[in-house]
Design a protein around this motif. Sequence first.
Motif, PDB file in Angstrom:
ATOM      1  N   TRP A  85       0.727  -1.063   0.137  1.00  0.00           N
ATOM      2  CA  TRP A  85      -0.138  -0.015  -0.126  1.00  0.00           C
ATOM      3  C   TRP A  85       0.955   1.059  -0.054  1.00  0.00           C
ATOM      4  CZ3 TRP A  85       0.160   3.634   3.983  1.00  0.00           C
ATOM      5  CH2 TRP A  85      -0.924   4.605   3.901  1.00  0.00           C
ATOM      6  N   SER A  86       0.671   2.322  -0.677  1.00  0.00           N
ATOM      7  CA  SER A  86       1.059   3.754  -0.607  1.00  0.00           C
ATOM      8  C   SER A  86       0.095   4.671  -0.688  1.00  0.00           C
ATOM      9  CB  SER A  86       2.201   3.843  -1.598  1.00  0.00           C
ATOM     10  OG  SER A  86       2.419   5.023  -1.755  1.00  0.00           O
ATOM     11  N   ASP A  87      -0.046   5.651  -0.010  1.00  0.00           N
ATOM     12  CA  ASP A  87      -0.941   6.864  -0.018  1.00  0.00           C
ATOM     13  C   ASP A  87      -0.386   7.509  -1.099  1.00  0.00           C
ATOM     14  OD1 ASP A  87       1.041   8.516   0.918  1.00  0.00           O
ATOM     15  OD2 ASP A  87      -0.340   9.485   2.150  1.00  0.00           O
ATOM     16  N   LEU A  88       0.628   7.303  -1.672  1.00  0.00           N
ATOM     17  CA  LEU A  88       1.494   8.217  -2.755  1.00  0.00           C
ATOM     18  C   LEU A  88       1.111   9.576  -2.372  1.00  0.00           C
ATOM     19  CD1 LEU A  88       0.963   6.880  -6.364  1.00  0.00           C
ATOM     20  CD2 LEU A  88       2.755   7.432  -5.317  1.00  0.00           C
ATOM     21  N   GLY A  89       1.500   9.868  -1.281  1.00  0.00           N
ATOM     22  CA  GLY A  89       0.950  11.368  -1.072  1.00  0.00           C
ATOM     23  C   GLY A  89       1.987  12.418  -1.443  1.00  0.00           C
ATOM     24  N   THR A  90       3.087  12.088  -1.893  1.00  0.00           N
ATOM     25  CA  THR A  90       4.101  12.883  -2.182  1.00  0.00           C
ATOM     26  C   THR A  90       4.843  12.575  -3.401  1.00  0.00           C
ATOM     27  OG1 THR A  90       5.744  11.680  -1.061  1.00  0.00           O
ATOM     28  CG2 THR A  90       4.587  13.462   0.379  1.00  0.00           C
ATOM     29  N   TRP A  91       5.525  13.657  -3.904  1.00  0.00           N
ATOM     30  CA  TRP A  91       6.459  13.200  -5.004  1.00  0.00           C
ATOM     31  C   TRP A  91       7.416  12.448  -4.604  1.00  0.00           C
ATOM     32  CZ3 TRP A  91       5.220  13.745  -9.804  1.00  0.00           C
ATOM     33  CH2 TRP A  91       4.545  14.893 -10.359  1.00  0.00           C
ATOM     34  N   GLU A  92       7.892  12.320  -3.515  1.00  0.00           N
ATOM     35  CA  GLU A  92       8.945  11.390  -3.002  1.00  0.00           C
ATOM     36  C   GLU A  92       8.446   9.727  -3.200  1.00  0.00           C
ATOM     37  OE1 GLU A  92      11.992  12.311  -2.798  1.00  0.00           O
ATOM     38  OE2 GLU A  92      12.889  10.499  -2.019  1.00  0.00           O
ATOM     39  N   SER A  93       7.137   9.759  -2.638  1.00  0.00           N
ATOM     40  CA  SER A  93       6.574   8.404  -2.740  1.00  0.00           C
ATOM     41  C   SER A  93       6.404   7.937  -4.271  1.00  0.00           C
ATOM     42  CB  SER A  93       5.240   8.379  -2.038  1.00  0.00           C
ATOM     43  OG  SER A  93       4.293   9.252  -2.498  1.00  0.00           O
ATOM     44  N   TYR A  94       5.909   8.863  -4.962  1.00  0.00           N
ATOM     45  CA  TYR A  94       6.004   8.730  -6.378  1.00  0.00           C
ATOM     46  C   TYR A  94       7.461   8.160  -7.171  1.00  0.00           C
ATOM     47  CZ  TYR A  94       6.043   9.811 -11.415  1.00  0.00           C
ATOM     48  OH  TYR A  94       5.969   9.763 -12.748  1.00  0.00           O
ATOM     49  N   TYR A  95       8.406   9.091  -6.496  1.00  0.00           N
ATOM     50  CA  TYR A  95       9.611   8.672  -7.065  1.00  0.00           C
ATOM     51  C   TYR A  95      10.118   7.307  -6.634  1.00  0.00           C
ATOM     52  CZ  TYR A  95      14.589   8.791  -7.858  1.00  0.00           C
ATOM     53  OH  TYR A  95      16.045   8.381  -8.147  1.00  0.00           O
ATOM     54  N   LEU A  96      10.049   6.992  -5.457  1.00  0.00           N
ATOM     55  CA  LEU A  96      10.460   5.631  -4.714  1.00  0.00           C
ATOM     56  C   LEU A  96       9.397   4.583  -5.627  1.00  0.00           C
ATOM     57  CD1 LEU A  96      10.447   6.439  -0.911  1.00  0.00           C
ATOM     58  CD2 LEU A  96      12.330   6.161  -2.579  1.00  0.00           C
ATOM     59  N   LEU A  97       8.387   4.693  -5.978  1.00  0.00           N
ATOM     60  CA  LEU A  97       7.491   3.822  -6.428  1.00  0.00           C
ATOM     61  C   LEU A  97       7.822   3.285  -8.165  1.00  0.00           C
ATOM     62  CD1 LEU A  97       4.647   2.004  -5.651  1.00  0.00           C
ATOM     63  CD2 LEU A  97       3.709   3.835  -7.293  1.00  0.00           C
ATOM     64  N   LYS A  98       8.264   4.659  -8.826  1.00  0.00           N
ATOM     65  CA  LYS A  98       8.157   4.448 -10.147  1.00  0.00           C
ATOM     66  C   LYS A  98       9.833   3.748 -10.631  1.00  0.00           C
ATOM     67  CE  LYS A  98       6.200   6.396 -13.062  1.00  0.00           C
ATOM     68  NZ  LYS A  98       5.051   5.780 -14.235  1.00  0.00           N
ATOM     69  N   GLU A  99       9.560   3.130 -11.589  1.00  0.00           N
ATOM     70  CA  GLU A  99      10.625   2.622 -12.253  1.00  0.00           C
ATOM     71  C   GLU A  99      11.827   3.684 -12.642  1.00  0.00           C
ATOM     72  OE1 GLU A  99      11.904  -0.727 -15.487  1.00  0.00           O
ATOM     73  OE2 GLU A  99       9.849  -0.371 -15.005  1.00  0.00           O
ATOM     74  N   LYS A 100      12.891   3.566 -12.374  1.00  0.00           N
ATOM     75  CA  LYS A 100      14.031   4.691 -12.709  1.00  0.00           C
ATOM     76  C   LYS A 100      14.967   4.150 -13.955  1.00  0.00           C
ATOM     77  CE  LYS A 100      13.631   4.382  -8.239  1.00  0.00           C
ATOM     78  NZ  LYS A 100      12.468   4.784  -7.887  1.00  0.00           N
TER      79      LYS A 100
END
Lengths: 364, 364
Positions: free
Chosen positions: A275-290
Amino acid sequence: MNNRYCIIMAGGIGTRFWPLSRNIKPKQFLDILGIGKSFLQMTYDRFAKLIPESNMIVVTSQQYRDIVKEQLPQLSDDQILLEPFRKNTAPCIAYATYKLMEKDPKASAVIAPSDHLIINDTEFLHNLEAAFELADREEVLITLGIKPTRPETNFGYIQAYKSKKPVNINGHLAYEVKTFTEKPDLELAKVFVDSGEFYWNSGLFIWNLKTIDKEMDRLMPDIARLFKSGKGIYYTDGEQKFISEVYGVCRSLSIDYGVLEKSEHVRVFAANFDWSDLGTWESYYLLKEKDHKGNVVDAPNNFLEEVRDCVIISEDKNKLLAVKGLKDFLIINTPDVLMICPRKEKAVKQLLTDISLSKLEKVL
Amino acid sequence: MNNRYCIIMAGGIGTRFWPLSRNIKPKQFLDILGIGKSFLQMTYDRFAKLIPESNMIVVTSQQYRDIVKEQLPQLSDDQILLEPFRKNTAPCIAYATYKLMEKDPKASAVIAPSDHLIINDTEFLHNLEAAFELADREEVLITLGIKPTRPETNFGYIQAYKSKKPVNINGHLAYEVKTFTEKPDLELAKVFVDSGEFYWNSGLFIWNLKTIDKEMDRLMPDIARLFKSGKGIYYTDGEQKFISEVYGVCRSLSIDYGVLEKSEHVRVFAANFDWSDLGTWESYYLLKEKDHKGNVVDAPNNFLEEVRDCVIISEDKNKLLAVKGLKDFLIINTPDVLMICPRKEKAVKQLLTDISLSKLEKVL
């Protein structure tokens, strides 16, 4: 099964993914991950695997009515509840509760945020099924708790009463709740995580409406009374006018503060889905493939040199983004805003706060 | 006075102010300083104080014909010389020289870049007047040398023969020239500046056409012969076709390398006006007025936080630029390019070189 409902709360204003998310189109209506569905649509689809579609309810702000109807055209007007003002989650839940009880006094419901991310649906649905079973069996308010993987300071924490024996529903354990803590500081968060007693508050609640009715009556009787007085008006032409009046006088309150933190009937399910609340750009960054330089790039026309660990998004697919010498930055280009900001949460938050305090609210 | 001409070289392709300057509209046609006039227009106005307007000549590339006519509508077609290809400055000057000599064999001329900045016109015109006097009196090729104020490595340097007595024209001293040096390294540039013998090569030349004719004949006879063969064709309908053929076979050569570095008749005037070739974003930054945080901002809709010593330009006046936490950066937003790059020259240069080596030439 037909007494089970899903109440999706989709009225939030979202500037946390600013400038992609805006007050006129907040995060729940966006496809930030590039999946082809908005968060609201993903949330709907997830619950529709367990809940009959006619039992799906979306509570949103009047201003988002059209966008909800556009994204979920299968919903009838009675399934879309429109709030005239934002008054936090307690009035939102009270509205849905007393409207639903008029139609189905035996109803139980899952209350869900519309803009969170859940990866593994199967585990999630097992947890949810078990929670519904417990809610139908006992007069309890169930929260789904996520086992913390890091000392996150942006979430609320729920402490399970581990010394008391949990209820076991098909292998899913439901604990009594000792404490709620909103966004602890880092030191405290570390203690929480190390203790093994704390869970992240996912904002997902399951209960029988009779149970929440009883607790709202007891713990926030003013709000309960206001929405109960709509009996006979819900599902009629008078509903919207009634709701406007009620929201006009109702105080703003969160369900956490109004009920959950005070009730002794709360249980926390130790959930095991991602689960992620995807509440921040940081959580977005951590989640996405880089890519191999640690960048998350959604800007087809780009030329990056010495750029590392950045998020680079452009909604203008024709514009060349020529970027050099940045590390740990967000570069978000929308038709009317270009944001360039360090990626870390505090920087983004401060920038947004300061913009909202300035004369620039219109861009939020 | 009517034998004095001004030849403005305005054919350069300018990516040095990329992405503001582009191949389709290079720097000389832009109002980068926000004065209300392009560099070309400023250059024209400056010389028109001394030179009759009918004696103003602009040499440019065929592709820039319309933009020159638009910016300088007072020019007749005979005053705009169109080059079919870029062959550096020697063919450009030979073309203008032999065309002008057909009309006015006694002509003297100042040759001027179209994209430099000169602040104090009065001093400049005094220098120019003195240079014309010397050029009419002696068979010399005069360069205007700027007293260096820093060990700049992007300019050419001219060493004056200080042990030989200069010619004094109304207080302006013209020295014989010992050496030319193109873009020295920093160490050498420091030696040059400290010596007191070196001047920056401003690219401004003054001579009688007979003198340059003689030296071109001697030092680059192939090019001289090509353009001399146009006698009788210049000022006729056949000129453009003739020029196309000549440029097709003419080699590319700079007047510095072709004539000035080899001729013994070169003199350097120790000029005392404020000059900049404005060849880089860094020179632009140094020149422009900065706010109290050291930023040069031309983006009316901006929100800057912890931004220092940056250049921020947006051609989209409606777009909000929300920028945080940058120092010493360029942020240049045009309709089809967004550049974010460290301000220092080497970084910009490297980025542009790498873009031009990539498949992205179309954006240059």
